[in-house]
Design an enzyme around this catalytic site. Structure first.
Site, PDB file in Angstrom:
ATOM      1  N   ALA A   1     -29.106  16.312 -23.646  1.00 45.38           N
ATOM      2  CA  ALA A   1     -29.774  16.350 -22.331  1.00 45.38           C
ATOM      3  C   ALA A   1     -31.122  15.638 -22.330  1.00 45.38           C
ATOM      4  O   ALA A   1     -31.515  15.036 -21.335  1.00 45.38           O
ATOM      5  CB  ALA A   1     -29.963  17.804 -21.902  1.00 45.38           C
ATOM      6  N   HIS A   2     -31.845  15.704 -23.470  1.00 43.62           N
ATOM      7  CA  HIS A   2     -33.239  15.245 -23.394  1.00 43.62           C
ATOM      8  C   HIS A   2     -33.380  13.725 -23.337  1.00 43.62           C
ATOM      9  O   HIS A   2     -34.474  13.205 -23.143  1.00 43.62           O
ATOM     10  CB  HIS A   2     -34.077  15.852 -24.530  1.00 43.62           C
ATOM     11  CG  HIS A   2     -33.841  15.299 -25.886  1.00 43.62           C
ATOM     12  ND1 HIS A   2     -34.640  14.318 -26.424  1.00 43.62           N
ATOM     13  CD2 HIS A   2     -32.916  15.588 -26.842  1.00 43.62           C
ATOM     14  CE1 HIS A   2     -34.217  14.039 -27.650  1.00 43.62           C
ATOM     15  NE2 HIS A   2     -33.159  14.796 -27.924  1.00 43.62           N
TER      16      HIS A   2
ATOM     17  N   ASN B   1     -29.029   3.307 -30.414  1.00 46.44           N
ATOM     18  CA  ASN B   1     -30.319   3.804 -29.933  1.00 46.44           C
ATOM     19  C   ASN B   1     -31.497   2.919 -30.306  1.00 46.44           C
ATOM     20  O   ASN B   1     -32.571   3.042 -29.736  1.00 46.44           O
ATOM     21  CB  ASN B   1     -30.578   5.228 -30.466  1.00 46.44           C
ATOM     22  CG  ASN B   1     -30.352   5.340 -31.952  1.00 46.44           C
ATOM     23  OD1 ASN B   1     -29.252   5.083 -32.447  1.00 46.44           O
ATOM     24  ND2 ASN B   1     -31.390   5.711 -32.679  1.00 46.44           N
TER      25      ASN B   1
ATOM     26  N   CYS C   1     -36.141   9.895 -34.973  1.00 45.68           N
ATOM     27  CA  CYS C   1     -35.992  10.788 -36.113  1.00 45.68           C
ATOM     28  C   CYS C   1     -36.543  10.180 -37.384  1.00 45.68           C
ATOM     29  O   CYS C   1     -36.794  10.882 -38.338  1.00 45.68           O
ATOM     30  CB  CYS C   1     -34.522  11.163 -36.269  1.00 45.68           C
ATOM     31  SG  CYS C   1     -33.808  11.547 -34.686  1.00 45.68           S
TER      32      CYS C   1
ATOM     33  N   THR D   1     -25.525  32.793 -28.490  1.00 46.96           N
ATOM     34  CA  THR D   1     -25.785  33.143 -27.088  1.00 46.96           C
ATOM     35  C   THR D   1     -26.024  31.883 -26.259  1.00 46.96           C
ATOM     36  O   THR D   1     -26.791  31.003 -26.666  1.00 46.96           O
ATOM     37  CB  THR D   1     -27.029  34.072 -27.020  1.00 46.96           C
ATOM     38  OG1 THR D   1     -26.762  35.213 -27.834  1.00 46.96           O
ATOM     39  CG2 THR D   1     -27.331  34.507 -25.596  1.00 46.96           C
TER      40      THR D   1
ATOM     41  N   GLN E   1     -26.699   7.968 -26.141  1.00 45.24           N
ATOM     42  CA  GLN E   1     -27.516   6.990 -25.400  1.00 45.24           C
ATOM     43  C   GLN E   1     -26.759   6.370 -24.227  1.00 45.24           C
ATOM     44  O   GLN E   1     -27.337   5.562 -23.500  1.00 45.24           O
ATOM     45  CB  GLN E   1     -27.992   5.883 -26.353  1.00 45.24           C
ATOM     46  CG  GLN E   1     -28.935   6.358 -27.456  1.00 45.24           C
ATOM     47  CD  GLN E   1     -30.346   6.697 -26.949  1.00 45.24           C
ATOM     48  OE1 GLN E   1     -30.714   6.373 -25.812  1.00 45.24           O
ATOM     49  NE2 GLN E   1     -31.136   7.342 -27.787  1.00 45.24           N
TER      50      GLN E   1
ATOM     51  N   GLY F   1     -27.417  16.480 -29.461  1.00 43.26           N
ATOM     52  CA  GLY F   1     -26.643  15.388 -30.053  1.00 43.26           C
ATOM     53  C   GLY F   1     -26.363  15.598 -31.531  1.00 43.26           C
ATOM     54  O   GLY F   1     -25.256  15.341 -32.012  1.00 43.26           O
ATOM     55  N   THR F   2     -27.348  16.067 -32.269  1.00 49.32           N
ATOM     56  CA  THR F   2     -27.177  16.225 -33.713  1.00 49.32           C
ATOM     57  C   THR F   2     -26.073  17.234 -34.016  1.00 49.32           C
ATOM     58  O   THR F   2     -25.186  16.976 -34.841  1.00 49.32           O
ATOM     59  CB  THR F   2     -28.511  16.674 -34.360  1.00 49.32           C
ATOM     60  OG1 THR F   2     -29.496  15.687 -34.065  1.00 49.32           O
ATOM     61  CG2 THR F   2     -28.380  16.845 -35.855  1.00 49.32           C
TER      62      THR F   2
HETATM   63  C1  LIG Z   1     -27.625   7.904 -30.773  1.00 48.83           C
HETATM   64  C2  LIG Z   1     -28.209   9.255 -31.026  1.00 48.83           C
HETATM   65  N1  LIG Z   1     -27.424  10.214 -31.531  1.00 48.83           N
HETATM   66  C3  LIG Z   1     -27.891  11.445 -31.769  1.00 48.83           C
HETATM   67  C4  LIG Z   1     -29.192  11.781 -31.502  1.00 48.83           C
HETATM   68  C5  LIG Z   1     -29.666  13.175 -31.767  1.00 48.83           C
HETATM   69  O1  LIG Z   1     -29.715  13.900 -30.558  1.00 48.83           O
HETATM   70  P1  LIG Z   1     -30.562  15.241 -30.461  1.00 48.83           P
HETATM   71  O2  LIG Z   1     -32.003  14.855 -30.492  1.00 48.83           O
HETATM   72  O3  LIG Z   1     -30.147  15.865 -29.159  1.00 48.83           O
HETATM   73  O4  LIG Z   1     -30.173  16.108 -31.608  1.00 48.83           O
HETATM   74  C6  LIG Z   1     -30.061  10.807 -30.988  1.00 48.83           C
HETATM   75  C7  LIG Z   1     -31.502  11.098 -30.782  1.00 48.83           C
HETATM   76  O5  LIG Z   1     -32.369  10.376 -31.238  1.00 48.83           O
HETATM   77  C8  LIG Z   1     -29.546   9.514 -30.730  1.00 48.83           C
HETATM   78  O6  LIG Z   1     -30.305   8.547 -30.236  1.00 48.83           O
END
Ligand SMILES: Cc1ncc(COP(=O)(O)O)c(C=O)c1O
Length: 389
Positions: free
Chosen positions: A201-202, A152, A332, A238, A180, A71-72
């Protein structure tokens, strides 16, 4: 009882079926998908099959799916990629909100050094930004609008269809952080009408470190991560084949079980709220939407009889000792002592913002765990409230 895990908005356990799908790609089919020999070709097929399946699940074209590290990265690539494409033409404004994940807010802030102006739209007390607010904020200089689908921390749902319609009418690319929402509620890119979205994915019983950036064909966007020619030169590196097949299986399972999972979350939420009302009447509030949010994310603020707040960090630690794992903000920011930026914005009351926990359910949770949590919470709150008052 084993420790109860109610922090599924932070991350989820990998589904055994997902793991099973991934395992051969670590040891047998371990090739580099770009290699011309059979080890590479097998992997290439797996990646392209995965791309097709993910495209099907969100109603996109396979060519619009870019695999990323999560996501980041997807959020960074979306915002920085559009900004690089459009800022040379004088479009330097980014419209977003103060309750986005840091994966959106921080890249936006970092673009200020390259001349970006960040416009923050104020959410209402339910955490919602309206299409009218977006319409009013768009100017001829707007490069991109980035507003999340599901928050989130408080589980609010933005009206992304309406926001997308406004952006499309104004010819402004719209990115939504759907980390989310994908796998939890239906996400159809054509129906929503957005240009870009982010998947991780996680959060949906898949592995960590893999995600997707969807970029609608024709969107002005410059690849953010350069390197090899993978992902049609749009994201070097990769290919993470076990991750890609795991993500795909995870998304397919969530899609298949979406209704059953949602029903389960609704029942768990009801039991939790009932229990809270019976045991802690007048001592708690739900931060964010009372109705209309997603059922699996519940943000609860506590206060003592004399209206004092509680130390949310201590509450979390005490619950952990008792075998219940919740969060006090986004994953985070866990570990940091400052209160969540989302709660500060939504609640507006620092005491409640500091005295809050987030409970987030996953498909592995059950009603017994809710009762266990309520029992433990009662003991912990009792002790903490005596000390506080
Ligand atoms: C709304 C949202 N965006 C982005 C992220 C970041 O995703 P990732 O952990 O896959 O980098 C999160 C994870 O906490 C999230 O809840």
């Amino acid at each position: 009882m084993d420790p109860v895990y109610f922090d599924n908005a932070a991350t989820t356990p990998v589904d055994p079926q997902v793991l099973e799908t991934m395992l051969p790609y670590f040891t047998e089919d371990f090739g580099n998908a770009d290699a011309a020999h059979q080890f590479g070709r097998n992997c290439k097929v797996a990646v392209e099959d995965a791309r097709e399946e993910i495209a099907r699940l969100i109603n996109a074209e396979p060519s619009e799916i870019i695999f990323t590290s999560g996501g980041t990265e997807s959020d960074n690539a979306a915002i920085k990629g559009v900004f690089s494409a459009l800022s040379p033409a004088g479009k330097n404004e980014i419209i977003t909100s103060p309750i986005e994940h840091h994966a959106v807010m921080h890249p936006a802030e970092s673009l200020k050094r390259q001349g970006a102006k960040i416009v923050y739209l104020k959410p209402n007390s339910d955490g919602i930004i309206t299409a009218d607010q977006v319409k009013e904020a768009i100017t001829e200089k707007t490069a991109v609008v980035s507003l999340m689908h599901i928050n989130n921390e408080i589980g609010s749902i933005n009206p992304v269809n309406e926001i997308a319609a406004v952006c499309s009418e104004a010819g402004v690319p719209f990115h939504s952080d759907t980390v989310q929402s994908v796998g939890k509620i239906p996400v159809d890119v054509k129906e929503i009408g957005l240009n870009m979205l982010s998947i991780s994915a996680h959060k949906i019983y898949g592995p960590k470190g893999i995600g997707v950036l969807y970029v609608k064909n024709g969107t002005p966007w410059i690849p953010w991560l350069q390197g090899g020619s993978q992902e049609r030169r749009r994201r070097g590196g990769t290919s993470n084949i076990p991750g890609i097949v795991g993500l795909t299986k995870a998304m397919a399972l969530c899609d298949k079980n979406m209704e059953a999972n949602t029903q389960k979350f609704v029942a768990l939420r009801e039991r939790l709220i009932d229990g809270l009302e019976k045991r802690f009447e007048g001592k708690f509030t739900i931060n964010g939407p009372k109705d209309g949010g997603v059922p699996h994310i519940i943000n609860i603020g506590f206060k003592t009889d004399s209206n004092q707040g509680l130390d949310g960090e201590m509450l979390l630690l005490n619950l952990d000792i008792e075998g219940v794992c919740v969060s006090n903000g986004s994953a985070c920011t866990s570990g940091a002592t400052e209160p969540s930026h989302v709660l500060q914005e939504i609640v507006g009351d620092e005491t409640i913002a500091n005295s809050s926990i987030r409970v987030s359910f996953g498909k592995q949770n059950n009603e017994k765990e809710i009762d266990f949590f309520l029992d433990k919470l009662e003991g912990v709150l009792d002790r903490m409230m005596k000390v506080a008052s």
